[in-house]
Design an enzyme around this catalytic site. Sequence first.
Site, short mmCIF file in Angstrom:
data_model
loop_
_atom_site.label_atom_id
_atom_site.label_comp_id
_atom_site.label_asym_id
_atom_site.label_seq_id
_atom_site.Cartn_x
_atom_site.Cartn_y
_atom_site.Cartn_z
N ARG A 25 -3.76 10.52 -3.91
CA ARG A 25 -2.79 10.16 -4.96
C ARG A 25 -2.44 8.69 -4.79
O ARG A 25 -1.38 8.34 -4.32
CB ARG A 25 -1.55 11.05 -4.82
CG ARG A 25 -0.72 11.16 -6.05
CD ARG A 25 0.70 10.78 -5.76
NE ARG A 25 0.71 9.62 -4.88
CZ ARG A 25 1.79 8.96 -4.55
NH1 ARG A 25 2.93 9.33 -4.97
NH2 ARG A 25 1.73 7.90 -3.76
N GLU B 258 0.30 7.64 3.91
CA GLU B 258 0.43 6.86 2.68
C GLU B 258 -0.36 7.51 1.55
O GLU B 258 -1.54 7.84 1.73
CB GLU B 258 -0.14 5.46 2.98
CG GLU B 258 -0.05 4.48 1.87
CD GLU B 258 1.35 3.97 1.66
OE1 GLU B 258 2.12 3.86 2.62
OE2 GLU B 258 1.67 3.69 0.49
N ASP B 259 0.28 7.68 0.42
CA ASP B 259 -0.40 8.13 -0.80
C ASP B 259 -1.17 9.45 -0.64
O ASP B 259 -2.32 9.58 -1.09
CB ASP B 259 -1.31 7.02 -1.35
CG ASP B 259 -0.48 5.94 -2.04
OD1 ASP B 259 0.76 6.07 -2.06
OD2 ASP B 259 -1.05 4.97 -2.56
N TYR C 294 -1.02 -6.59 -2.73
CA TYR C 294 -0.54 -5.23 -2.89
C TYR C 294 -0.38 -4.91 -4.38
O TYR C 294 -1.13 -5.42 -5.19
CB TYR C 294 0.72 -4.98 -2.03
CG TYR C 294 0.74 -3.53 -1.65
CD1 TYR C 294 -0.25 -3.00 -0.83
CD2 TYR C 294 1.67 -2.66 -2.20
CE1 TYR C 294 -0.32 -1.64 -0.56
CE2 TYR C 294 1.61 -1.30 -1.93
CZ TYR C 294 0.61 -0.80 -1.11
OH TYR C 294 0.55 0.54 -0.87
N ASP D 186 5.62 6.65 4.03
CA ASP D 186 6.27 5.54 3.31
C ASP D 186 6.66 5.92 1.89
O ASP D 186 7.69 5.47 1.39
CB ASP D 186 5.35 4.32 3.30
CG ASP D 186 6.09 3.11 2.76
OD1 ASP D 186 7.18 2.80 3.29
OD2 ASP D 186 5.62 2.49 1.80
N ASP D 187 5.85 6.74 1.23
CA ASP D 187 6.18 7.14 -0.15
C ASP D 187 7.48 7.91 -0.18
O ASP D 187 8.24 7.83 -1.14
CB ASP D 187 5.07 8.02 -0.74
CG ASP D 187 3.73 7.34 -0.64
OD1 ASP D 187 3.60 6.26 -1.19
OD2 ASP D 187 2.85 7.89 0.05
N ASN E 204 5.38 2.48 -10.70
CA ASN E 204 4.37 1.43 -10.61
C ASN E 204 3.09 1.89 -11.32
O ASN E 204 2.88 3.08 -11.46
CB ASN E 204 4.02 1.18 -9.13
CG ASN E 204 5.20 0.65 -8.36
OD1 ASN E 204 5.89 -0.25 -8.80
ND2 ASN E 204 5.42 1.22 -7.18
N LYS F 184 -1.42 -2.57 3.03
CA LYS F 184 -0.14 -2.31 3.71
C LYS F 184 -0.12 -2.99 5.08
O LYS F 184 0.88 -3.55 5.50
CB LYS F 184 0.06 -0.80 3.90
CG LYS F 184 0.61 -0.14 2.65
CD LYS F 184 2.08 0.23 2.81
CE LYS F 184 2.80 0.18 1.49
NZ LYS F 184 3.39 1.40 1.03
P1 NAD Z 1 4.57 12.23 -7.82
O1 NAD Z 1 3.32 12.48 -8.56
O2 NAD Z 1 4.80 12.92 -6.53
O3 NAD Z 1 5.83 12.56 -8.78
C1 NAD Z 1 5.95 12.22 -10.12
C2 NAD Z 1 6.77 13.30 -10.80
O4 NAD Z 1 7.12 12.86 -12.10
C3 NAD Z 1 6.03 14.63 -10.94
O5 NAD Z 1 6.83 15.68 -10.47
C4 NAD Z 1 5.80 14.73 -12.46
O6 NAD Z 1 5.81 16.07 -12.92
C5 NAD Z 1 6.99 13.96 -13.00
N1 NAD Z 1 6.81 13.45 -14.36
C6 NAD Z 1 5.71 12.91 -14.92
N2 NAD Z 1 5.96 12.56 -16.19
C7 NAD Z 1 7.24 12.88 -16.44
C8 NAD Z 1 8.09 12.78 -17.57
N3 NAD Z 1 7.64 12.27 -18.72
N4 NAD Z 1 9.36 13.21 -17.46
C9 NAD Z 1 9.82 13.74 -16.32
N5 NAD Z 1 9.06 13.87 -15.21
C10 NAD Z 1 7.79 13.45 -15.27
O7 NAD Z 1 4.63 10.66 -7.61
P2 NAD Z 1 5.63 9.85 -6.66
O8 NAD Z 1 4.99 9.52 -5.36
O9 NAD Z 1 6.93 10.53 -6.63
O10 NAD Z 1 5.71 8.48 -7.44
C11 NAD Z 1 6.27 8.43 -8.74
C12 NAD Z 1 6.33 6.98 -9.19
O11 NAD Z 1 7.18 6.24 -8.33
C13 NAD Z 1 4.97 6.28 -9.18
O12 NAD Z 1 4.81 5.56 -10.35
C14 NAD Z 1 5.08 5.35 -8.01
O13 NAD Z 1 4.35 4.16 -8.23
C15 NAD Z 1 6.55 5.05 -7.98
N6 NAD Z 1 7.00 4.62 -6.64
C16 NAD Z 1 7.76 3.51 -6.56
C17 NAD Z 1 8.18 3.07 -5.33
C18 NAD Z 1 9.05 1.85 -5.26
O14 NAD Z 1 9.48 1.37 -6.24
N7 NAD Z 1 9.34 1.34 -4.11
C19 NAD Z 1 7.80 3.75 -4.19
C20 NAD Z 1 7.04 4.91 -4.30
C21 NAD Z 1 6.64 5.35 -5.55
#
Ligand code: NAD
Length: 535
Positions: free
Chosen positions: A145, A234-235, A92, A257-258, A396, A163
């Site tokens: 995404r 997912e994604d 993963y 899941d996200d 991530n 997954k």
């Molecule tokens: P997303 O694209 O839906 O959201 C990201 C948001 O961050 C957007 O609204 C964007 O405008 C904002 N953003 C980007 N740069 C920024 C900055 N410099 N300052 C403030 N805001 C900013 O993506 P998501 O699905 O919400 O995922 C976001 C992150 O979380 C990814 O890196 C993903 O890998 C991580 N994630 C981690 C876990 C976990 O740890 N278990 C689970 C899901 C997602």
Amino acid sequence: MDKKGIEVLKDKRISKSTAFNADEKEKLGLRGLLPYAISSQDKQKQRVIENIRRKESSIEKYIFLSALQDRNERLYYKTIMDYIPELLPIIYTPTVGEVCQQFSHIYRIDKGFYITPEDKGDIALLLDNWPEQDVRVIVVTDGSRILGLGDLGCNGMGIPIGKLSLYTAGGGIKPEYCLPVMLDMGTDNENLLEEIMYLGYPHKRLKGDEYDELIEEFITSVQEKFPKALIQFEDFLTPNAYKILNKYQGRVLCFNDDIQGTAAVALAGVYSALRITKQVFTDQKIMFLGAGSAATGIADLMVKALLKEGLSESEALLKLWFVDIQGLVVKTSTELMPHNKPYAHDHEPMGFIDAIKDIRPTILIGASGAKGVFNAEVIQLMSSINERPVIFALSNPTSNAECTAEEAYTLSKGKAVFASGSPFDPVTLDGKTYVPGQGNNVYIFPGVGLGAIAVEALQLPDSAFMIAATELARQIHQSDLDQGTVYPRLTNLRTISFEIAVSVANHLYELGLTRLEKPKNLRTYIKNMMYDPTY
Ligand code: NAD
């Protein structure tokens, strides 16, 4: 007819390769097809792990493991289960991200199910082509995404495949119950459209009604063909992720899941962090950086958890603040998406640093994909406001984390309670070693999935994820908390998933959302359902 000879060795589900004993070799017509010596499964596992460690790149390790999955499924799962901390980053994140980027180049063996706009009207028929009749878990993406990597089109298939391997390794869901699906609606990634090797539907993405109709047909076809299946989205791009979840959550057995898995894992991390800081949840002020699906999903679940603790909705919402690319999310912010609106408070607009100074959060959660934004100023500010600031850098892969573990501990002088989305090594500071917890969704979805399919659930309400978060937090030992870790050890993943499954199953019975009559002993029933890859 029972298989014989080379057909046995070619069947990934029954092959034991060099572990067939003399009797089996005789009976199955395998004499001459295998070397003389007989390896135990443990010895084979040793051979596998030696081979993996010899490979220099993570992607080569992935390819090796993927080929093993196609040759000898039980050995694949046995190896993953016994070496989960070492192999999780290979099957993963972060490796799977690289795998998706190179999917069309490294494609070898057909796994999973592909649906394109050309299949409109035929999806139910197409599903008849899948060799298994009793599918119980489907992970589906449209590739729009993938992790933090953007639109990868059909190359995103690596995600459902990965997954589902974790559903089996972590949650004990039988491999034959699992179906990875790519809803290949095209891609808006110009590089892919121009790439000669690209394996996907080589057109711009389907949008609007056409997109919604294909999703609808997919869901209804799955209901028809595999009525007991749990569908995990997912994604998907955030607006579609919410739209699909809101439309189907009350209608079919599904979750995202996200949004919901991430929410549960983060909530569990916060519950554990509060055991370290010795504070109560209702006293917290939580600031999110990034107002996308992950952060909003976490906040939505936190609101529900706060309501359960007796706060009113408006009190709960005021505990949660968002900063996105434009700064603090407030009522006057432009371009607010529907999922952001409840958290757009009556406040003057300001940047991230000013927002920390003004709102004085106790907990800071990064889900922005923006590397390094929790810089020295941010961490020191959080440490000046709080005796023990809670800082989660969830983005991530590791290279996108808002800060590293080392930065969090060093810049806060060991005060921060830190967790991340991708793994970081332990950090030693002034003779004390801090072990950063990894808020990996793998702690949640295999257990929730197992619980849901065990009881043949009709739906998965958000409350099931709150139950899962509470159970996960319960699985953390004091010795882990003493090292600053807010998540339990991955080596206990099967036990954690089992306990989550039992709690979720009981909860679903309480809500009357089950099809299966409650077994006399639910724990034993679920335990017996769990896949054991030992020969
Ligand atoms: P997303 O694209 O839906 O959201 C990201 C948001 O961050 C957007 O609204 C964007 O405008 C904002 N953003 C980007 N740069 C920024 C900055 N410099 N300052 C403030 N805001 C900013 O993506 P998501 O699905 O919400 O995922 C976001 C992150 O979380 C990814 O890196 C993903 O890998 C991580 N994630 C981690 C876990 C976990 O740890 N278990 C689970 C899901 C997602």
